[in-house]
Design an enzyme around this catalytic site. Sequence first.
Site, PDB file in Angstrom:
ATOM      1  N   HIS A   1     -24.280 -36.317  33.996  1.00 11.01           N
ATOM      2  CA  HIS A   1     -23.145 -36.556  34.741  1.00 11.01           C
ATOM      3  C   HIS A   1     -22.368 -37.947  34.524  1.00 11.01           C
ATOM      4  O   HIS A   1     -21.195 -38.251  34.156  1.00 11.01           O
ATOM      5  CB  HIS A   1     -23.302 -36.333  36.331  1.00 11.01           C
ATOM      6  CG  HIS A   1     -24.568 -37.080  36.874  1.00 11.01           C
ATOM      7  ND1 HIS A   1     -25.519 -36.918  36.121  1.00 11.01           N
ATOM      8  CD2 HIS A   1     -24.619 -37.878  37.737  1.00 11.01           C
ATOM      9  CE1 HIS A   1     -26.660 -37.625  36.844  1.00 11.01           C
ATOM     10  NE2 HIS A   1     -25.951 -38.531  37.568  1.00 11.01           N
ATOM     11  N   ARG A   2     -23.342 -38.966  34.350  1.00 12.03           N
ATOM     12  CA  ARG A   2     -22.964 -40.192  34.364  1.00 12.03           C
ATOM     13  C   ARG A   2     -22.494 -40.480  32.988  1.00 12.03           C
ATOM     14  O   ARG A   2     -21.513 -41.052  32.691  1.00 12.03           O
ATOM     15  CB  ARG A   2     -24.063 -41.177  34.302  1.00 12.03           C
ATOM     16  CG  ARG A   2     -23.912 -42.653  34.798  1.00 12.03           C
ATOM     17  CD  ARG A   2     -25.184 -43.703  35.063  1.00 12.03           C
ATOM     18  NE  ARG A   2     -25.513 -43.480  36.260  1.00 12.03           N
ATOM     19  CZ  ARG A   2     -26.614 -42.559  36.732  1.00 12.03           C
ATOM     20  NH1 ARG A   2     -27.018 -42.109  35.805  1.00 12.03           N
ATOM     21  NH2 ARG A   2     -26.779 -42.227  37.793  1.00 12.03           N
TER      22      ARG A   2
ATOM     23  N   ASP B   1     -19.909 -44.254  41.365  1.00 13.31           N
ATOM     24  CA  ASP B   1     -20.833 -43.938  42.468  1.00 13.31           C
ATOM     25  C   ASP B   1     -21.197 -42.533  42.220  1.00 13.31           C
ATOM     26  O   ASP B   1     -20.593 -41.874  41.566  1.00 13.31           O
ATOM     27  CB  ASP B   1     -19.985 -43.977  43.959  1.00 13.31           C
ATOM     28  CG  ASP B   1     -20.922 -43.853  44.904  1.00 13.31           C
ATOM     29  OD1 ASP B   1     -21.754 -44.609  45.291  1.00 13.31           O
ATOM     30  OD2 ASP B   1     -20.672 -42.906  45.829  1.00 13.31           O
TER      31      ASP B   1
ATOM     32  N   ASP C   1     -34.461 -36.535  39.804  1.00  9.20           N
ATOM     33  CA  ASP C   1     -34.717 -36.204  38.389  1.00  9.20           C
ATOM     34  C   ASP C   1     -35.913 -35.084  38.574  1.00  9.20           C
ATOM     35  O   ASP C   1     -35.637 -34.015  37.603  1.00  9.20           O
ATOM     36  CB  ASP C   1     -34.927 -37.059  37.323  1.00  9.20           C
ATOM     37  CG  ASP C   1     -33.525 -37.619  36.818  1.00  9.20           C
ATOM     38  OD1 ASP C   1     -32.702 -37.275  36.996  1.00  9.20           O
ATOM     39  OD2 ASP C   1     -33.595 -38.766  36.174  1.00  9.20           O
TER      40      ASP C   1
ATOM     41  N   LYS D   1     -28.365 -49.714  34.582  1.00 13.93           N
ATOM     42  CA  LYS D   1     -26.869 -49.479  34.113  1.00 13.93           C
ATOM     43  C   LYS D   1     -26.083 -50.472  33.458  1.00 13.93           C
ATOM     44  O   LYS D   1     -25.402 -50.272  32.313  1.00 13.93           O
ATOM     45  CB  LYS D   1     -26.070 -49.310  35.330  1.00 13.93           C
ATOM     46  CG  LYS D   1     -26.551 -47.872  36.210  1.00 13.93           C
ATOM     47  CD  LYS D   1     -25.545 -47.763  37.163  1.00 13.93           C
ATOM     48  CE  LYS D   1     -25.909 -46.577  38.365  1.00 13.93           C
ATOM     49  NZ  LYS D   1     -25.237 -46.496  39.516  1.00 13.93           N
TER      50      LYS D   1
HETATM   51  P1  IMP Z   1     -25.882 -44.365  42.444  1.00 10.03           P
HETATM   52  O1  IMP Z   1     -24.684 -44.399  43.145  1.00 10.03           O
HETATM   53  O2  IMP Z   1     -25.778 -44.241  40.748  1.00 10.03           O
HETATM   54  O3  IMP Z   1     -26.627 -45.716  42.548  1.00 10.03           O
HETATM   55  O4  IMP Z   1     -26.932 -43.284  42.684  1.00 10.03           O
HETATM   56  C1  IMP Z   1     -27.082 -43.103  44.224  1.00 10.03           C
HETATM   57  C2  IMP Z   1     -28.533 -42.319  44.330  1.00 10.03           C
HETATM   58  O5  IMP Z   1     -28.081 -40.859  43.710  1.00 10.03           O
HETATM   59  C3  IMP Z   1     -29.565 -42.832  43.606  1.00 10.03           C
HETATM   60  O6  IMP Z   1     -30.269 -43.670  44.348  1.00 10.03           O
HETATM   61  C4  IMP Z   1     -30.200 -41.348  43.151  1.00 10.03           C
HETATM   62  O7  IMP Z   1     -31.107 -41.152  44.224  1.00 10.03           O
HETATM   63  C5  IMP Z   1     -29.181 -40.486  43.020  1.00 10.03           C
HETATM   64  N1  IMP Z   1     -28.845 -40.224  41.530  1.00 10.03           N
HETATM   65  C6  IMP Z   1     -27.693 -40.555  41.065  1.00 10.03           C
HETATM   66  N2  IMP Z   1     -27.716 -40.280  39.586  1.00 10.03           N
HETATM   67  C7  IMP Z   1     -29.080 -39.870  39.435  1.00 10.03           C
HETATM   68  C8  IMP Z   1     -29.483 -39.393  38.219  1.00 10.03           C
HETATM   69  O8  IMP Z   1     -29.133 -39.406  37.281  1.00 10.03           O
HETATM   70  N3  IMP Z   1     -30.717 -38.543  38.556  1.00 10.03           N
HETATM   71  C9  IMP Z   1     -31.546 -38.554  39.883  1.00 10.03           C
HETATM   72  N4  IMP Z   1     -30.863 -39.174  40.760  1.00 10.03           N
HETATM   73  C10 IMP Z   1     -29.648 -39.617  40.855  1.00 10.03           C
END
Ligand code: IMP
Length: 193
Positions: free
Chosen positions: A179-180, A70, A154, A13
């Site tokens: 989403h990100r 998050d 994914d 990230k």
């Molecule tokens: P974080 O808050 O971005 O670290 O996401 C927390 C958890 O959500 C990650 O460990 C993944 O298991 C899941 N996650 C978040 N974004 C994605 C994505 O773009 N693809 C797949 N899993 C995701």
Amino acid sequence: MRQLFFFSNNINKIIEIKKIFNKFNLELLSLNELNIKEEPEENGQTFEENAKIKSDYGFNKTGIPCFADDSGICIESLNWKPGVFSKRFLNNFKNKKLCFKNILTSTKNSGKQNAYFKTSISLTINKNQNIVFNGKIYGKISEQIRGNFGFGYDPIFIPQNNSKTLAELSTKEKNKISHRSIAVNKLINFLSN
Ligand code: IMP
């Protein structure tokens, strides 16, 4: 040059976001560079709350405007869970495949296929002053585990109007719709105005 603190340890990230911020004449600092070792407990009930816990913590430690994100997946057949527990839910299984099979089975048995990913970014610019930017991607749980790209959930998520799972899309293709990236673009728009 203005400084901005990204409260994250996730190297992927950080690299991705640094690339974007290069254009803005902003110095982006991360946990490592500021030598911050402790992290707050993410005990919020929502993505927004957890993001705010982190960005407030970062700002209070350094006095530098700070943002944090998050994210996670919400699955209809699991009553829209695991949500903020996405990482922990996956880690509760011996391996990813067992977790995915569990989700595929509950999806098949319930006939409820919908799911979405959500990211919340909180930007704390002053004590008691934060702004939240949200991004969502809607889709459904696949019938099979497919694809090797990406991470997390994914391989079992098919975005709306698509036939491939997110893990079958290249990073570039995923970033166009994820989403990100929606939430990050909102943050960038805010900062550039
Ligand atoms: P974080 O808050 O971005 O670290 O996401 C927390 C958890 O959500 C990650 O460990 C993944 O298991 C899941 N996650 C978040 N974004 C994605 C994505 O773009 N693809 C797949 N899993 C995701």
